[in-house]
Design an enzyme around this catalytic site. Structure first.
Site, PDB file in Angstrom:
ATOM      1  N   ASP A   1       4.994 -18.383  -7.160  1.00 30.17           N
ATOM      2  CA  ASP A   1       4.658 -17.573  -8.334  1.00 30.17           C
ATOM      3  C   ASP A   1       3.154 -17.627  -8.551  1.00 30.17           C
ATOM      4  OD1 ASP A   1       5.001 -15.994 -10.562  1.00 30.17           O
ATOM      5  OD2 ASP A   1       5.456 -17.681 -11.890  1.00 30.17           O
TER       6      ASP A   1
ATOM      7  N   ARG B   1      -5.536 -24.462 -23.725  1.00 29.43           N
ATOM      8  CA  ARG B   1      -6.757 -25.272 -23.540  1.00 29.43           C
ATOM      9  C   ARG B   1      -7.882 -24.719 -24.401  1.00 29.43           C
ATOM     10  NH1 ARG B   1      -3.958 -24.713 -18.764  1.00 29.43           N
ATOM     11  NH2 ARG B   1      -4.844 -22.653 -18.403  1.00 29.43           N
TER      12      ARG B   1
ATOM     13  N   GLU C   1       8.855 -14.422 -18.802  1.00 29.81           N
ATOM     14  CA  GLU C   1       7.631 -13.873 -18.215  1.00 29.81           C
ATOM     15  C   GLU C   1       8.015 -12.639 -17.414  1.00 29.81           C
ATOM     16  OE1 GLU C   1       4.526 -17.582 -17.953  1.00 29.81           O
ATOM     17  OE2 GLU C   1       5.738 -17.208 -16.173  1.00 29.81           O
TER      18      GLU C   1
ATOM     19  N   GLU D   1       7.525 -10.113 -14.732  1.00 29.35           N
ATOM     20  CA  GLU D   1       6.765 -10.140 -13.483  1.00 29.35           C
ATOM     21  C   GLU D   1       7.350  -9.152 -12.475  1.00 29.35           C
ATOM     22  OE1 GLU D   1       5.720 -13.915 -11.917  1.00 29.35           O
ATOM     23  OE2 GLU D   1       5.950 -14.974 -13.823  1.00 29.35           O
TER      24      GLU D   1
ATOM     25  N   ARG E   1       8.066 -23.440 -22.783  1.00 34.84           N
ATOM     26  CA  ARG E   1       6.659 -23.745 -23.084  1.00 34.84           C
ATOM     27  C   ARG E   1       6.460 -25.186 -23.546  1.00 34.84           C
ATOM     28  NH1 ARG E   1       4.600 -19.971 -20.000  1.00 34.84           N
ATOM     29  NH2 ARG E   1       5.166 -17.875 -20.669  1.00 34.84           N
TER      30      ARG E   1
ATOM     31  N   GLN F   1       6.728 -27.332 -20.405  1.00 35.65           N
ATOM     32  CA  GLN F   1       5.560 -27.002 -19.584  1.00 35.65           C
ATOM     33  C   GLN F   1       4.286 -27.668 -20.114  1.00 35.65           C
ATOM     34  OE1 GLN F   1       4.757 -22.778 -19.492  1.00 35.65           O
ATOM     35  NE2 GLN F   1       2.940 -22.977 -18.200  1.00 35.65           N
TER      36      GLN F   1
ATOM     37  N   THR G   1      15.163 -18.381 -12.510  1.00 33.33           N
ATOM     38  CA  THR G   1      14.287 -17.223 -12.336  1.00 33.33           C
ATOM     39  C   THR G   1      15.205 -16.052 -12.017  1.00 33.33           C
ATOM     40  OG1 THR G   1      12.585 -18.665 -11.393  1.00 33.33           O
ATOM     41  CG2 THR G   1      12.321 -16.297 -11.047  1.00 33.33           C
TER      42      THR G   1
ATOM     43  N   THR H   1       2.830 -13.344 -14.646  1.00 32.59           N
ATOM     44  CA  THR H   1       3.110 -12.559 -15.849  1.00 32.59           C
ATOM     45  C   THR H   1       2.198 -11.343 -15.910  1.00 32.59           C
ATOM     46  OG1 THR H   1       3.584 -14.642 -16.920  1.00 32.59           O
ATOM     47  CG2 THR H   1       3.335 -12.727 -18.358  1.00 32.59           C
TER      48      THR H   1
HETATM   49  O1  LIG Z   1      -2.368 -21.840 -17.426  1.00 31.07           O
HETATM   50  C1  LIG Z   1      -1.387 -22.573 -17.301  1.00 31.07           C
HETATM   51  O2  LIG Z   1      -1.425 -23.744 -17.587  1.00 31.07           O
HETATM   52  C2  LIG Z   1      -0.090 -22.055 -16.799  1.00 31.07           C
HETATM   53  C3  LIG Z   1       0.324 -20.822 -16.930  1.00 31.07           C
HETATM   54  C4  LIG Z   1       1.665 -20.399 -16.502  1.00 31.07           C
HETATM   55  O3  LIG Z   1       2.556 -20.183 -17.310  1.00 31.07           O
HETATM   56  C5  LIG Z   1       1.956 -20.323 -15.040  1.00 31.07           C
HETATM   57  C6  LIG Z   1       2.671 -19.094 -14.601  1.00 31.07           C
HETATM   58  O4  LIG Z   1       3.892 -19.032 -14.489  1.00 31.07           O
HETATM   59  C7  LIG Z   1       1.777 -17.982 -14.187  1.00 31.07           C
HETATM   60  C8  LIG Z   1       2.144 -16.589 -14.549  1.00 31.07           C
HETATM   61  O5  LIG Z   1       3.313 -16.238 -14.639  1.00 31.07           O
HETATM   62  O6  LIG Z   1       1.223 -15.772 -14.674  1.00 31.07           O
HETATM   63 CA   LIG Z   2       5.271 -17.061 -14.032  1.00 30.44          CA
HETATM   64 MG   LIG Z   3      11.052 -19.516 -13.284  1.00 34.72          MG
END
Ligand SMILES: O=C(O)/C=C/C(=O)CC(=O)CC(=O)O
Ligand SMILES: [Ca+2]
Ligand SMILES: [Mg+2]
Length: 405
Positions: A120, A136, A193, A195, A231, A234, A251, A338
């Site tokens: 991904d 961040r 997300e 995609e 989230r 994560q 997924t 995403t």
């Molecule tokens: O910036 C991060 O810490 C992580 C971001 C994400 O969620 C990763 C991801 O699945 C990327 C995306 O779908 O664009």
């Molecule tokens: Ca993703």
């Molecule tokens: Mg997934």
């Protein structure tokens, strides 16, 4: 092809401009799986039609998955698509083809191929900037590498599921900022997300990099993908190795694979890349794609992400994935990341749409959402420009959240 002897309305889903491939069954157990082509309200049993018409590739397209067809390579893909256009376009073939049409509403659709590896990416500048600001806030939104390489991570191939599969709310560790230590329990910040996924047909040997311009030689087709994301899991687990259990529980992918050849009219120049990428990330062909995604939550449209705004193209992602000599296998899936555009209603996940839950979405039925609740149903659709003003249809990927176990 814009003509067919079949009664397909010009704006119908899966008109003759798309001709996507899938795997279907009609028996109650879903055991007799066959490869099919969606056309209007029908599925054409591809293996049966190929046998009836003595096509040389009949063996490769008879199922029970698309694996053999995908592995057969570009020449066979082109031949099959050209034959389909002839069979469905020329009334001389009606008598031979019609017996192999099945009512699309009566079939069950399956995961159409064996998923090999799953990668991904993170290719939307708008999404990456928003997530950076949210996760961040004390740093620059984009990390220093972001515009030099397509950032990605390896996901979990075994939990890729076909559209319609329910998704159990994941459990795990999360650490709310107010708590001194992590808690264990059901995720309280479950997200989606939106995609676009790509599946490899033609493999490549280990030790050899695939070039950007060889994209259409290797990639068999394109589909929709929902990278369900927790989230809270994560945010606690991702430092320093990136996404792990917060994304590996499920997924979802759409069941109809749109051939790359159906997207000729959708190809556009991607956004200008500055700084200029290294030579291995450059190609002569434009592989931006003008796909219009729509995200629905319980039937209400909550976002319309524009795929043509993606910074990195799928062709660049393929080249990047193999530049170290990693091989490609038939069934390798890679996803765009995403899809988010610059506008608020173009954001492809709830993390962004609700700004980490601080700005709830108010749905037209009066309910509010920050993250997903049990019972919520999420559906992603997409269309793209086809030849002569026709639309190419991707169908949908949908899934419903079940309570944690
Ligand atoms: O910036 C991060 O810490 C992580 C971001 C994400 O969620 C990763 C991801 O699945 C990327 C995306 O779908 O664009
Ligand atoms: Ca993703
Ligand atoms: Mg997934």
């Amino acid at each position: 092809m814009s003509e067919t002897w079949l009664e397909v309305a010009p704006d119908a889903e899966f008109g003759p401009a798309t001709l996507p491939y899938g795997v279907f069954s009609t028996d109650p157990e879903g055991a007799e799986r066959r490869t099919g082509v969606a056309i209007g309200a029908y599925v054409l049993d591809l293996g049966a039609a190929a046998r009836a018409l003595d096509a040389p590739y009949a063996e490769q397209v008879q199922g029970p998955t698309l694996d053999a067809f995908m592995a057969a390579g570009r020449e066979v893909w082109d031949r099959v698509r050209a034959d389909l256009q002839r069979w469905l376009g020329d009334p001389a073939f009606e008598a031979a083809v019609r017996p192999h049409l099945v009512d699309r509403g009566s079939v069950r659709l399956h995961l159409p191929f064996t998923v090999a590896d799953y990668v991904d990416f993170y290719a939307s500048e708008h999404h990456a900037s928003n997530v950076g600001r949210i996760f961040r806030p004390e740093q620059e939104p984009l990390t220093p590498n972001w515009k030099h390489l397509p950032i990605g991570y390896h996901g979990r191939a075994g939990t890729v599921v076909v559209s319609g599969t329910d998704v159990v709310r994941p459990s795990g560790q999360r650490k709310p900022p107010t708590e001194p230590a992590p808690l264990f329990g059901a995720s309280v910040r479950l997200d989606i997300e939106a995609e676009v996924g790509f599946v490899v047909g033609t493999p490549s040997p280990m030790g050899e990099a695939v070039q950007v311009d060889d994209f259409a030689e290797h990639v068999f087709g394109v589909f929709l993908l929902n990278d369900w994301s927790s989230r809270d899991l994560q945010a606690w687990e991702y430092v320093p190795l990136g996404p792990f259990l917060g994304k590996s529980f499920a997924t979802s992918v759409s069941p109809w694979i749109v051939p790359v050849a159906a997207l000729e009219a959708a190809r556009v120049e991607p956004p200008a890349q500055d700084p200029e990428p290294l030579p291995y990330l450059k190609g002569a062909q434009a592989w931006g794609l003008d796909l219009r995604l729509e995200v629905y939550l319980n039937g209400h449209r909550v976002a319309s992400p524009p795929f043509e705004t993606m910074y990195w193209t799928a062709a660049q992602q393929l080249a990047h994935m193999t530049v170290n000599g990693a091989c490609l296998r038939t069934g390798d899936v890679f996803a765009s990341g995403t899809v988010s555009g610059p506008e608020r209603d173009q954001r492809g996940c709830l993390l962004e749409l609700t700004w980490s839950g601080q700005e709830p979405l108010v749905l037209p039925d009066g309910t509010e959402r920050t993250f997903l609740e049990d019972g919520d149903e999420v559906t992603i659709t997409a269309t793209a420009p086809g030849p002569d003003g026709a639309r190419v249809h991707f169908g949908e990927v949908t899934g419903t959240v079940l309570p944690a176990r």
